[in-house]
Design a protein around this motif. Structure first.
Motif, mmCIF file in Angstrom:
data_model
loop_
_atom_site.group_PDB
_atom_site.id
_atom_site.type_symbol
_atom_site.label_atom_id
_atom_site.label_comp_id
_atom_site.label_asym_id
_atom_site.label_seq_id
_atom_site.Cartn_x
_atom_site.Cartn_y
_atom_site.Cartn_z
ATOM 1 N N LYS A 144 -19.891 6.966 18.649
ATOM 2 C CA LYS A 144 -20.561 6.303 19.767
ATOM 3 C C LYS A 144 -20.195 4.824 19.899
ATOM 4 N N THR A 145 -19.551 4.254 18.886
ATOM 5 C CA THR A 145 -19.099 2.861 19.011
ATOM 6 C C THR A 145 -17.897 2.745 19.934
ATOM 7 N N GLY A 146 -17.192 3.861 20.159
ATOM 8 C CA GLY A 146 -15.992 3.837 20.974
ATOM 9 C C GLY A 146 -14.748 3.410 20.212
ATOM 10 N N LYS A 147 -14.894 3.009 18.962
ATOM 11 C CA LYS A 147 -13.750 2.609 18.148
ATOM 12 C C LYS A 147 -12.982 3.840 17.654
ATOM 13 N N VAL A 148 -11.734 3.612 17.251
ATOM 14 C CA VAL A 148 -10.986 4.672 16.588
ATOM 15 C C VAL A 148 -11.725 5.047 15.304
ATOM 16 N N VAL A 149 -11.821 6.345 15.026
ATOM 17 C CA VAL A 149 -12.509 6.832 13.833
ATOM 18 C C VAL A 149 -11.485 7.538 12.943
ATOM 19 N N ASP A 198 -12.550 10.662 21.506
ATOM 20 C CA ASP A 198 -11.409 11.431 21.011
ATOM 21 C C ASP A 198 -10.310 10.520 20.470
ATOM 22 N N ASN A 199 -10.702 9.331 20.021
ATOM 23 C CA ASN A 199 -9.771 8.419 19.351
ATOM 24 C C ASN A 199 -9.934 8.613 17.843
ATOM 25 N N ILE A 200 -9.182 9.566 17.312
ATOM 26 C CA ILE A 200 -9.413 10.036 15.944
ATOM 27 C C ILE A 200 -8.117 10.044 15.140
ATOM 28 N N LEU A 201 -8.211 9.621 13.898
ATOM 29 C CA LEU A 201 -7.152 9.799 12.913
ATOM 30 C C LEU A 201 -7.718 10.667 11.788
ATOM 31 N N LEU A 202 -6.865 11.471 11.176
ATOM 32 C CA LEU A 202 -7.256 12.272 10.025
ATOM 33 C C LEU A 202 -6.424 11.836 8.826
ATOM 34 N N PRO A 223 -3.202 12.379 15.125
ATOM 35 C CA PRO A 223 -2.295 11.837 14.109
ATOM 36 C C PRO A 223 -2.889 11.954 12.712
ATOM 37 N N VAL A 224 -2.005 12.110 11.736
ATOM 38 C CA VAL A 224 -2.417 12.288 10.343
ATOM 39 C C VAL A 224 -1.814 11.190 9.472
ATOM 40 N N ILE A 225 -2.661 10.608 8.634
ATOM 41 C CA ILE A 225 -2.258 9.569 7.697
ATOM 42 C C ILE A 225 -2.299 10.148 6.283
ATOM 43 N N PHE A 226 -1.360 9.725 5.447
ATOM 44 C CA PHE A 226 -1.379 10.164 4.051
ATOM 45 C C PHE A 226 -1.824 9.019 3.164
ATOM 46 N N ASP A 227 -2.898 9.246 2.415
ATOM 47 C CA ASP A 227 -3.418 8.263 1.470
ATOM 48 C C ASP A 227 -2.680 8.436 0.150
ATOM 49 N N ALA A 228 -1.659 7.598 -0.053
ATOM 50 C CA ALA A 228 -0.758 7.787 -1.183
ATOM 51 C C ALA A 228 -1.351 7.361 -2.517
ATOM 52 N N THR A 229 -2.311 6.438 -2.490
ATOM 53 C CA THR A 229 -2.837 5.944 -3.770
ATOM 54 C C THR A 229 -4.096 6.692 -4.227
ATOM 55 N N HIS A 230 -4.997 7.027 -3.304
ATOM 56 C CA HIS A 230 -6.149 7.826 -3.723
ATOM 57 C C HIS A 230 -5.719 9.230 -4.157
ATOM 58 N N SER A 231 -4.578 9.688 -3.675
ATOM 59 C CA SER A 231 -4.116 11.027 -4.035
ATOM 60 C C SER A 231 -3.667 11.131 -5.478
ATOM 61 N N VAL A 232 -3.426 9.982 -6.139
ATOM 62 C CA VAL A 232 -3.066 10.017 -7.560
ATOM 63 C C VAL A 232 -4.232 9.552 -8.428
ATOM 64 N N GLN A 233 -5.396 9.433 -7.826
ATOM 65 C CA GLN A 233 -6.598 9.058 -8.557
ATOM 66 C C GLN A 233 -7.013 10.192 -9.506
#
Length: 282
Positions: free
Chosen positions: A136-141, A167-171, A199-209
């Motif tokens: 509801k903020t209208g920002k990208v989520v 519908d401004n969404i990143l996963l 669009p999809v982002i890869f979290d490279a550092t949390h993935s090796v946590q």
């Protein structure tokens, strides 16, 4: 059933930039938790320059409160008011995009006044009230996939944001639980989530946590970050997320899986070349 993984997701407008097919890759990078404005500016300035050098759009990330730390005695950050003050100064002085995570629905509106994107932590990716408030903020989520979720389950999380009028969404992919204190990345997750239309982002550092694997804190294996990041780019992600710190061993949160600034710079050079190759086939 998912759509063809090569189906293009929509292009998301993020400030003056875009994320998605045909756009430069997005780099989300910063310290795990905010400490002070001087450190935030040091890290943000370095990473912005590195991103520009290697052809990435840059967005600074730092948490004002880590509400999901392993131990009650762990450093959580400066809190909402001080944290937003730091983020505001980073955005103003560096002229870059800024994001941070929220842990409560009532944080969405005040945080949205400062940042360009609201991040939903992986542990909270199913929390309806937080997703709706962010929408509801209208920002990208940017919704980080829960370690306990299948990639196709993210259709329900993004559906809560879409049905709330945004519908401004990143996963973001950040690994899945693999027994106790360990994560594994199923690279199929990237094209599967991308086929959901965003669009999809890869979290490279949390993935090796190594969650909770450090005797009251999380451990990590930063030496594997480059391998997973290169694989994720080859699978067609639209950007990468990295936690970085001048001296990771001295970081107050997630140092074991954070990259040094120099190592992050070197890795971006490698990833840029891969993004150029992959753009021709995906």
């Amino acid at each position: 059933m998912t759509k063809n993984p090569k189906d293009n997701p929509k292009v998301i407008t993020l400030g003056d930039a875009t994320v998605g097919p045909g756009a430069p890759p997005l780099l989300i990078a910063g310290p795990c938790v905010l400490e002070n404005v001087e450190l935030a500016l040091e890290i943000g300035s370095f990473m912005k320059a590195a991103a520009q050098k290697h052809g990435f759009t840059y967005m600074f990330k730092g948490s004002f409160d880590k509400a999901n730390r392993t131990s009650i005695s762990s450093f959580r950050g400066p809190g909402l008011d001080k944290g937003l003050e730091i983020l505001s100064k980073v955005r103003e002085r560096l002229g870059c995009l800024v994001t941070t995570d929220i842990h409560l629905p009532e944080q969405a509106e005040p945080v949205s006044q400062v940042v360009d994107c609201l991040q939903i932590p992986a542990f909270l990716s199913r929390q309806t009230d937080i997703l709706v408030a962010a929408a509801k903020t209208g920002k990208v989520v940017n919704i980080k996939k829960g370690q306990f979720l299948a990639p196709w389950d993210m259709a329900h999380a993004l559906g809560k944001v879409k049905e709330s009028g945004n519908d401004n969404i990143l996963l973001t992919e950040r690994g899945a639980c693999f027994g106790y204190n360990n994560l594994v990345v199923d690279m199929r997750s990237l094209p599967i989530m991308r086929s959901l239309g965003f669009p999809v982002i890869f979290d490279a550092t949390h993935s090796v946590q190594l969650p909770g694997g450090g005797q009251g804190c999380s451990g990590g294996q930063r030496e594997f970050v480059p391998y997973l990041a290169r694989a994720a780019v080859a699978c067609g992600c639209d950007g990468v997320f990295m936690e970085v710190y001048p001296e990771p061993e001295r970081a107050r949160c997630d140092g074991a899986n954070s990259l040094s600034l120099k190592d992050a710079d070197d890795l971006l050079g490698e990833l840029h070349r891969l993004f150029e190759v992959v753009a021709d086939v995906i």
